[in-house]
Write a protein that holds these residues in place. Structure first.
Motif, mmCIF file in Angstrom:
data_model
loop_
_atom_site.group_PDB
_atom_site.id
_atom_site.type_symbol
_atom_site.label_atom_id
_atom_site.label_comp_id
_atom_site.label_asym_id
_atom_site.label_seq_id
_atom_site.Cartn_x
_atom_site.Cartn_y
_atom_site.Cartn_z
ATOM 1 N N ASN A 246 0.799 -1.216 0.000
ATOM 2 C CA ASN A 246 0.000 0.000 0.000
ATOM 3 C C ASN A 246 0.836 1.272 0.000
ATOM 4 N N LYS A 247 2.123 1.094 0.018
ATOM 5 C CA LYS A 247 3.035 2.242 -0.019
ATOM 6 C C LYS A 247 2.703 3.238 1.092
ATOM 7 N N ALA A 248 2.631 2.685 2.302
ATOM 8 C CA ALA A 248 2.332 3.561 3.426
ATOM 9 C C ALA A 248 3.617 4.214 3.905
ATOM 10 N N GLU A 249 3.471 5.148 4.817
ATOM 11 C CA GLU A 249 4.645 5.859 5.335
ATOM 12 C C GLU A 249 5.532 4.904 6.113
ATOM 13 N N PHE A 250 6.789 4.981 5.816
ATOM 14 C CA PHE A 250 7.697 4.032 6.435
ATOM 15 C C PHE A 250 7.822 4.284 7.939
ATOM 16 N N GLN A 251 7.750 5.557 8.314
ATOM 17 C CA GLN A 251 7.930 5.887 9.734
ATOM 18 C C GLN A 251 6.791 5.349 10.590
ATOM 19 N N MET A 252 5.638 5.209 9.958
ATOM 20 C CA MET A 252 4.470 4.762 10.722
ATOM 21 C C MET A 252 4.575 3.295 11.121
ATOM 22 N N LYS A 253 5.353 2.546 10.354
ATOM 23 C CA LYS A 253 5.328 1.099 10.524
ATOM 24 C C LYS A 253 5.730 0.676 11.925
ATOM 25 N N GLU A 254 6.720 1.363 12.456
ATOM 26 C CA GLU A 254 7.229 0.978 13.766
ATOM 27 C C GLU A 254 6.155 1.091 14.844
ATOM 28 N N LYS A 255 5.215 1.976 14.582
ATOM 29 C CA LYS A 255 4.186 2.174 15.608
ATOM 30 C C LYS A 255 3.246 0.981 15.710
ATOM 31 N N PHE A 256 3.188 0.201 14.635
ATOM 32 C CA PHE A 256 2.247 -0.902 14.635
ATOM 33 C C PHE A 256 2.907 -2.235 14.953
ATOM 34 N N LEU A 257 4.135 -2.152 15.364
ATOM 35 C CA LEU A 257 4.835 -3.396 15.678
ATOM 36 C C LEU A 257 5.213 -3.392 17.148
ATOM 37 N N ILE A 258 5.207 -4.550 17.710
ATOM 38 C CA ILE A 258 5.616 -4.676 19.112
ATOM 39 C C ILE A 258 6.663 -5.759 19.178
ATOM 40 N N SER A 259 7.767 -5.409 19.725
ATOM 41 C CA SER A 259 8.888 -6.359 19.726
ATOM 42 C C SER A 259 8.635 -7.433 20.767
ATOM 43 N N PRO A 260 9.258 -8.571 20.586
ATOM 44 C CA PRO A 260 9.097 -9.659 21.559
ATOM 45 C C PRO A 260 9.545 -9.238 22.954
ATOM 46 N N GLN A 261 10.534 -8.360 22.990
ATOM 47 C CA GLN A 261 10.991 -7.909 24.312
ATOM 48 C C GLN A 261 9.860 -7.159 25.025
ATOM 49 N N ASP A 262 9.205 -6.319 24.252
ATOM 50 C CA ASP A 262 8.085 -5.581 24.839
ATOM 51 C C ASP A 262 7.006 -6.525 25.321
ATOM 52 N N TYR A 263 6.795 -7.534 24.537
ATOM 53 C CA TYR A 263 5.751 -8.492 24.905
ATOM 54 C C TYR A 263 6.123 -9.213 26.196
ATOM 55 N N ALA A 264 7.397 -9.564 26.315
ATOM 56 C CA ALA A 264 7.851 -10.217 27.550
ATOM 57 C C ALA A 264 7.644 -9.278 28.738
ATOM 58 N N ARG A 265 7.935 -7.993 28.485
ATOM 59 C CA ARG A 265 7.735 -7.016 29.550
ATOM 60 C C ARG A 265 6.256 -6.953 29.940
ATOM 61 N N PHE A 266 5.450 -7.000 28.911
ATOM 62 C CA PHE A 266 4.003 -6.972 29.177
ATOM 63 C C PHE A 266 3.573 -8.161 30.029
ATOM 64 N N LYS A 267 4.162 -9.303 29.716
ATOM 65 C CA LYS A 267 3.807 -10.505 30.484
ATOM 66 C C LYS A 267 4.146 -10.314 31.954
ATOM 67 N N LYS A 268 5.311 -9.745 32.172
ATOM 68 C CA LYS A 268 5.726 -9.509 33.560
ATOM 69 C C LYS A 268 4.761 -8.557 34.257
ATOM 70 N N SER A 269 4.463 -7.486 33.559
ATOM 71 C CA SER A 269 3.562 -6.505 34.181
ATOM 72 C C SER A 269 2.174 -7.095 34.372
ATOM 73 N N MET A 270 1.823 -8.030 33.506
ATOM 74 C CA MET A 270 0.524 -8.669 33.641
ATOM 75 C C MET A 270 0.473 -9.474 34.934
ATOM 76 N N VAL A 271 1.569 -10.193 35.215
ATOM 77 C CA VAL A 271 1.628 -10.967 36.466
ATOM 78 C C VAL A 271 1.462 -10.028 37.655
ATOM 79 N N LYS A 272 2.161 -8.894 37.542
ATOM 80 C CA LYS A 272 2.073 -7.909 38.628
ATOM 81 C C LYS A 272 0.633 -7.407 38.776
ATOM 82 N N GLY A 273 0.033 -7.116 37.635
ATOM 83 C CA GLY A 273 -1.335 -6.619 37.649
ATOM 84 C C GLY A 273 -2.288 -7.621 38.271
ATOM 85 N N LEU A 274 -2.072 -8.911 37.953
ATOM 86 C CA LEU A 274 -2.919 -9.950 38.530
ATOM 87 C C LEU A 274 -2.805 -9.949 40.043
#
Lengths: 149, 469
Positions: free
Chosen positions: B241-269
């Motif tokens: 779709n020839k979208a803006e290249f800079q925007m792409k990073e906003k729609f991706l979540i790295s595995p590290q972030d996801y791992a962090r989320f998992k940790k925070s999820m445990v905390k939240g629980l």
């Protein structure tokens, strides 16, 4: 042969028969059981009654026991046969002056069957008077009496 | 002469042209130009032919010549065709070899653009169009806040009690699929968990090759081999779709972030559970308090009955009021203050003499207090004795069948509306058309009745006459 057919001996019974017979031709034979011509007619009626059981209900009425009806139907000769359908009187044009009843006996069983069928079909079509299918030769001729004239 | 001259004609002709060229250089120039023009035209035509039917036995035109040829239906050709009538370009197109170019072939294959929800025939060109870019931007802006919210949830995962509202789904543009926004299990919901999981999801294929990949990881831990499914889809989407290249990073979540989320999820629980415990404790305390006050109330009500008071109601009322000031004070105070206190409780003793009709206590049959069947629910004895069958009976069925049969008969038959079950008096007569009567059939009945009445009168007259004479 009259013992094979149901008999009506009072006005009330005749009323009941006229009222309760639904979707069938009601045949009322006015006469006396021992009268020779009545016996002849009864023979024809009784022999055809089972064949016509889906189209007609046949009753024998004693003239002497139902004076009101004898008078009302103006029966001066016996046997006289009157037809009803759903409580309505069915007239038949026999070629004779009297359309209200058949006076005398039928010549053959087939004549009676034909007549019933014609009345049934006519009634189903809403006709209050039908044309008789019987050969005029076979219809007995009687003089019509009017008030003792 | 002619025969002799024929074979010698060609060298003569050639010599003649040489001569002419020597004599009139200008003329020769025009001839050469005409020849050259002819050749180039011919080659153009040849090239077009070759373009139209490649591999049909025709030799490929020389490369040097082909570059001049505008491609049929190509950019230049279209430009030339769209030139206004009478302009130079149009003239050129008419006169030059370009007019011999074949008309453009069938349109580019139809391509449906899911973003614009339209089918286009201009190939890839549509992706660059302003309309498409506008649609793309709108779609991404729709998705972006949700992704941003999910990204915020990485740091502090929120856990809440499950409500049906948590079933919400959102549409992932890149993967073209429905994604659950929140992650719920039982009666717990992790907000934005579903979307985050999707954004950081590894490909199915990758999971299958887990063992191989772990080995590979051990070998070179720095290698970026994690290509999540969503990332792949995002890359493809951005490319297509020839979208803006800079925007792409906003729609991706790295595995590290996801791992962090998992940790925070445990905390939240954990925090959620603590909060729930607190709430339960609070509720228990409240219930206990209410129960305590209720018991106090019951005790205070029972006390005056247990201790019969010899004096009048005022003291009883006072004691009652004293013990139960907490609950009853609001309701009892005005009456006790305004009215004289005596008539409150002793109306039973000093009341009018009422007739006592005995205790209505029949053993076996309860009353309203013992939960007996209310009288209006009890069947009457007359009706209960008649064994009424509930539901359709066979007789009714037969009747209904008869009715159905009657419906098939013609509606205008003789006596269709005749009521066969009507009760009639003794003097009833059927409708009968008499011979001598005219008019309607029922008239003959009336006439008969009048006749009969007249006859009766006559008969009575006749009977009377002899007695008189």
């Amino acid at each position: 042969m009259s013992f094979l057919l149901p008999k009506l001996t009072s006005k009330k019974e005749v009323d009941q028969a006229i009222k309760s017979t639904a979707e069938k031709v009601l045949v009322l034979r006015f006469g006396r059981d021992e009268d020779p011509v009545c016996l002849q007619l009864d023979d024809i009626l009784s022999k055809t009654s089972s064949d016509l059981s889906k189209m007609a209900a046949i009753y024998l009425v004693d003239v002497d026991r139902t004076p009101v009806y004898t008078h009302y139907f103006d029966i001066s000769y016996i046997p006289s046969t009157v037809f009803f359908f759903n409580g309505q009187h069915m007239k038949v044009d026999y070629g004779s002056p009297d359309h209200t009843k058949f006076v005398g006996s039928f010549k053959t069983k087939q004549d009676f069957i034909d007549l019933i069928e014609v009345i049934y079909r006519g009634a189903m079509r809403g006709k209050l008077i039908v044309q008789s299918p019987i050969d005029p030769k076979n219809i007995p001729k009687y003089d019509l009496l009017y008030q003792d004239i | 002469m002619r025969a002799a001259c024929g074979p010698a004609g060609a060298p003569n002709c050639c010599a003649r042209s040489q001569l002419l060229r020597a004599l009139f250089p200008a003329h020769a120039h025009t001839a050469a130009a005409a020849l050259a023009g002819y050749i180039s035209e011919y080659r153009c035509w040849l090239g077009a032919l070759v373009r139209r039917e490649p591999g049909q036995g025709l030799a490929q035109p020389q490369m040097g010549l082909q570059w001049r040829l505008p491609a049929a239906g190509g950019r230049w050709d279209r430009w030339a065709r769209s030139a206004p009538e009478g302009s130079e370009v149009a003239e050129w197109r008419k006169t030059s070899c370009a007019s011999r170019l074949p008309t453009p072939g069938p349109m580019a294959p139809a391509q449906r653009c899911p973003l614009c929800r339209q089918t286009f025939f201009c190939g890839r060109g549509h992706v660059y169009s302003r309309k498409h870019q506008r649609q793309l931007k709108a779609a991404l802006e729709r998705l972006l806040p949700q992704v941003e919210a999910a990204r915020k949830a990485i740091r502090a995962a929120q856990v809440e009690r499950y409500v049906p509202e948590h079933e919400r789904r959102c549409w992932c543009l890149c993967c073209g699929c429905d994604v659950r926004k929140h992650l719920s299990h039982g009666n717990l919901t992790v907000l934005h968990g579903g979307l985050l999981e999707h954004l950081a999801r590894f490909s199915h294929f990758y999971w299958k090759l887990e063992t191989v990949v772990t080995v590979f990881y051990q070998l070179c831990p720095e290698a970026e081999t994690q290509t999540p499914e969503h990332k792949k889809a995002t890359n493809r989407f951005w490319w297509e779709n020839k979208a803006e290249f800079q925007m792409k990073e906003k729609f991706l979540i790295s595995p590290q972030d996801y791992a962090r989320f998992k940790k925070s999820m445990v905390k939240g629980l954990d925090t959620y559970e603590e909060k729930e415990d607190e709430v339960i404790k609070e509720m228990a305390a409240q219930i206990r308090e209410v129960e305590h006050s209720r018991q106090e109330l019951v005790r205070s009500v029972l006390e005056p009955q247990a201790v019969p008071d010899p004096e009048d109601g005022s003291s009883a009322l006072g004691s009652w009021k004293g013990t139960n000031s907490l609950v009853a004070s609001t309701s009892q105070q005005p009456s006790s203050v305004d009215l004289p206190p005596t008539p409150e409780l002793d109306w039973m003793e000093t009341g009018q003499p009422l007739t006592f009709i005995g205790h209505q206590d029949t053993p076996g049959i309860g009353n309203i207090h013992s939960g007996a069947t209310p009288p209006w629910m009890v069947q009457d004895e007359e009706h209960s004795s008649v064994n009424q069958q509930i539901g359709p009976s066979y007789e009714e069925f037969l009747k209904e069948k008869e009715k159905q049969k009657l419906k098939k008969l013609p509606p205008d038959r003789v006596g269709a509306n005749f009521d066969h079950s009507s009760s009639t008096s003794v003097g009833w007569l059927p409708s009968f058309g008499r011979v001598w009567n005219n008019g309607r059939r029922w008239q003959s009945r009336h006439q008969f009745k009048t006749e009969a009445a007249a006859r009766n009168k006559q008969q009575s007259h006749k009977e009377k006459k002899p007695s008189v004479s």
